[in-house]
Write a protein that holds these residues in place. Structure first.
Motif, PDB file in Angstrom:
ATOM      1  N   THR A  76      48.796  16.331 -60.620  1.00 41.52           N
ATOM      2  CA  THR A  76      47.536  16.659 -61.294  1.00 41.52           C
ATOM      3  C   THR A  76      46.500  17.263 -60.344  1.00 41.52           C
ATOM      4  OG1 THR A  76      46.728  14.409 -60.958  1.00 41.52           O
ATOM      5  CG2 THR A  76      47.825  14.896 -63.064  1.00 41.52           C
ATOM      6  N   ALA A  77      46.660  17.058 -59.040  1.00 38.33           N
ATOM      7  CA  ALA A  77      45.700  17.614 -58.089  1.00 38.33           C
ATOM      8  C   ALA A  77      46.241  17.544 -56.674  1.00 38.33           C
ATOM      9  CB  ALA A  77      44.373  16.860 -58.166  1.00 38.33           C
ATOM     10  N   PRO A 132      44.287  21.391 -45.098  1.00 38.41           N
ATOM     11  CA  PRO A 132      44.075  20.260 -44.198  1.00 38.41           C
ATOM     12  C   PRO A 132      45.398  19.748 -43.637  1.00 38.41           C
ATOM     13  CG  PRO A 132      43.623  19.628 -46.472  1.00 38.41           C
ATOM     14  CD  PRO A 132      43.892  21.087 -46.475  1.00 38.41           C
ATOM     15  N   ALA A 133      45.336  19.159 -42.446  1.00 38.07           N
ATOM     16  CA  ALA A 133      46.544  18.653 -41.802  1.00 38.07           C
ATOM     17  C   ALA A 133      47.214  17.569 -42.649  1.00 38.07           C
ATOM     18  CB  ALA A 133      46.207  18.110 -40.415  1.00 38.07           C
ATOM     19  N   ALA A 134      46.422  16.733 -43.281  1.00 37.56           N
ATOM     20  CA  ALA A 134      46.959  15.686 -44.168  1.00 37.56           C
ATOM     21  C   ALA A 134      46.540  16.023 -45.588  1.00 37.56           C
ATOM     22  CB  ALA A 134      46.414  14.322 -43.765  1.00 37.56           C
ATOM     23  N   GLU A 135      47.504  16.015 -46.485  1.00 33.00           N
ATOM     24  CA  GLU A 135      47.206  16.364 -47.868  1.00 33.00           C
ATOM     25  C   GLU A 135      47.742  15.287 -48.800  1.00 33.00           C
ATOM     26  OE1 GLU A 135      47.707  20.100 -50.954  1.00 33.00           O
ATOM     27  OE2 GLU A 135      48.362  20.300 -48.892  1.00 33.00           O
ATOM     28  N   THR A 136      46.934  14.953 -49.797  1.00 31.68           N
ATOM     29  CA  THR A 136      47.326  13.953 -50.779  1.00 31.68           C
ATOM     30  C   THR A 136      47.571  14.633 -52.118  1.00 31.68           C
ATOM     31  OG1 THR A 136      45.948  12.306 -49.677  1.00 31.68           O
ATOM     32  CG2 THR A 136      46.605  11.830 -51.942  1.00 31.68           C
ATOM     33  N   TYR A 137      48.662  14.258 -52.765  1.00 31.70           N
ATOM     34  CA  TYR A 137      48.968  14.759 -54.103  1.00 31.70           C
ATOM     35  C   TYR A 137      48.727  13.635 -55.100  1.00 31.70           C
ATOM     36  CZ  TYR A 137      51.192  18.795 -51.986  1.00 31.70           C
ATOM     37  OH  TYR A 137      51.436  19.947 -51.277  1.00 31.70           O
ATOM     38  N   PHE A 138      48.103  13.959 -56.224  1.00 33.58           N
ATOM     39  CA  PHE A 138      47.846  12.988 -57.278  1.00 33.58           C
ATOM     40  C   PHE A 138      48.756  13.300 -58.456  1.00 33.58           C
ATOM     41  CE2 PHE A 138      44.100  13.332 -54.681  1.00 33.58           C
ATOM     42  CZ  PHE A 138      43.771  12.005 -54.450  1.00 33.58           C
ATOM     43  N   ALA A 159      40.057  17.770 -39.872  1.00 30.08           N
ATOM     44  CA  ALA A 159      38.962  17.265 -40.696  1.00 30.08           C
ATOM     45  C   ALA A 159      38.936  17.884 -42.092  1.00 30.08           C
ATOM     46  CB  ALA A 159      37.631  17.533 -39.999  1.00 30.08           C
ATOM     47  N   GLY A 160      39.799  18.834 -42.355  1.00 24.79           N
ATOM     48  CA  GLY A 160      39.821  19.478 -43.658  1.00 24.79           C
ATOM     49  C   GLY A 160      40.270  20.913 -43.545  1.00 24.79           C
TER      50      GLY A 160
END
Length: 116
Positions: free
Chosen positions: A82-83, A68-74, A33-34
């Motif tokens: 950028t994040a 977190p188990a799933a991470e998004t890169y921007f 969940a984070g």
């Protein structure tokens, strides 16, 4: 050990695996969940290495922030990151990294608010 705050897990284990003089212990953490902060206590004992042949004991307490188990890169149009969940990155016109700032999510999870 005191009761952990919301979003904090406490690791309890009794032994580790000695690999090249270092111990490795896997601690199960639900980070689906984070991010999750995990508190830990390490107690090391060396038999008969203390005063008058007693056992030598060393203790260390700390914590680790598990992402977190799933991470998004921007990314920006130039392809620069950028994040992510932990950091915001800013770049100049020559694609050189200018600043790194702790994200709001990381601060909420217990990280120090830093600007590097």
């Amino acid at each position: 050990m005191p009761t952990p705050a919301a979003g904090v897990e406490t690791a309890t284990t009794h032994s580790g695996t000695n690999t090249s003089g270092q111990y490795h212990i896997e601690v199960p953490v639900d980070n689906s969940a984070g991010p999750v902060r995990v508190n830990f206590d390490v107690i090391g004992t060396l038999a008969e290495a203390g005063h008058n042949g007693s056992d030598a004991i060393a203790e260390l307490s700390g914590s680790a922030l598990v992402p977190p188990a799933a991470e998004t890169y921007f990314h920006d149009p130039a392809g620069n990151v950028t994040a992510n969940w932990r950091w915001y990155f800013t770049w100049d016109a020559r694609n050189q990294l200018r600043t790194i700032q702790t994200s709001a999510a990381a601060v909420a999870a217990g990280e120090l608010n830093q600007r590097l």
